[in-house]
Scaffold this active site. Structure first.
Site, PDB file in Angstrom:
ATOM      1  N   SER A 145       0.855  -1.188   0.000  1.00  0.00           N
ATOM      2  CA  SER A 145       0.000   0.000   0.000  1.00  0.00           C
ATOM      3  C   SER A 145       0.888   1.233   0.000  1.00  0.00           C
ATOM      4  CB  SER A 145      -0.893   0.006   1.246  1.00  0.00           C
ATOM      5  OG  SER A 145      -1.528   1.255   1.423  1.00  0.00           O
ATOM      6  N   TYR A 158      -1.516  -0.882  10.609  1.00  0.00           N
ATOM      7  CA  TYR A 158      -1.728  -1.211   9.199  1.00  0.00           C
ATOM      8  C   TYR A 158      -0.570  -0.722   8.336  1.00  0.00           C
ATOM      9  CZ  TYR A 158      -3.456  -0.978   4.438  1.00  0.00           C
ATOM     10  OH  TYR A 158      -3.569  -1.105   3.079  1.00  0.00           O
TER      11      TYR A 158
END
Length: 279
Positions: A145, A158
């Site tokens: 990501s 995350y």
């Protein structure tokens, strides 16, 4: 640019029941791959397998497994061995996120996230890469990501998990260059999937504009064909990816805290599950 490597015969995609995983399965099937589809939702997974088989005429094997469970990656590998399935392309796509103040996020949820985003990813790579090496060909595509390019307060665990995915991929690629194994990391910005429904707010997309799975997966597979180390689809996302590492880490974290405050402004999403059904 060179010629694209020979397409591996069988690809395994985790988180294949929806979102990016389903799109990976569809585009790989269109390329002629047989598939092993892994997710924890049997009904959705079998529906995807049936749809892909009907559309592309390839074999689509289903492996139902919750990758948050201990030993999940190795359990998938054992099932592959029991069914005499050989995997030449591993797409570690399964993942989900959490957002908010660290002390307000359930520890169990962050733990499950790390099991899916990090532990299962490494376990599956450990299990399948040696066979690729023995055969002299294979590929690993890990989904990270843009959150992994810098510290992201309020997306703390995350973003750290996606930093691991990126660094793991880059290091692994260097180990296996020249030995027949390609490794690429995909680091997209916000994508229209159930990811933000599960987090509970689209405000967790703190930077970048939303895109759809199709161009993201297309970019990832093109990068893998070209043996690129990583790819960040979208001009703005790519600029951020290249500029952030050139700034002092503490400054990047300071700026990140201000940008990521947006994630603290909840946007009600009805029907959000505890974890993404794509995992």
């Amino acid at each position: 640019m060179g010629t694209a490597p020979t397409v591996p015969s069988t690809a395994l995609v985790t988180g294949a029941s929806s979102g990016l995983g389903k799109e990976f399965a569809s585009q790989l099937a269109a390329r002629g791959h047989d598939l092993v589809l892994v997710a924890r939702s049997r009904d959705r997974l079998e529906a995807v397998a049936e749809e892909i088989t009907r559309a592309h005429g390839v074999k689509a094997h289903v492996v139902v497994r919750d990758l948050a469970q201990p030993d999940a990656g190795r359990a998938v590998a054992r099932e592959l061995a029991d069914r005499s399935l050989t995997v030449d392309l591993l797409v570690n796509n399964a993942g989900f996120g959490t957002a908010g103040r660290f002390e307000e996020i359930a520890a169990e949820r962050d733990h499950d996230m790390l099991m899916v985003n990090v532990v299962a990813l490494v376990d599956l790579t450990h299990a399948l890469l040696p066979g690729m090496l023995e055969r002299g060909t294979g590929a690993v595509l890990n989904v990270g990501s843009t959150a992994g390019y810098q510290p992201s307060p309020y997306l703390t665990v995350y973003s750290a998990s996606k930093t691991f995915v990126l660094n793991f991929s880059l290091a692994l690629r260097q180990e296996y260059r020249g030995r027949g194994i390609r490794v690429t990391a995909l680091c997209p910005g916000p994508v229209e999937t159930r990811f933000f429904e599960v987090i509970g707010t689209r405000n967790a997309a703190v930077a970048g504009s939303f895109t759809t799975p199709e161009p993201v997966v297309r970019s990832a597979l093109k990068a893998l064909d070209r043996d690129r180390a990583y790819v960040t689809p979208g001009f703005g996302n790519a600029v951020m990816a290249h500029l952030n590492p050139r700034r002092p880490r503490t400054l990047v974290a300071w700026v990140g805290e201000r940008i990521c405050r947006k994630a603290l402004q909840p946007e009600a999403v009805h029907g959000a599950a505890a974890r993404s059904a794509a995992n």
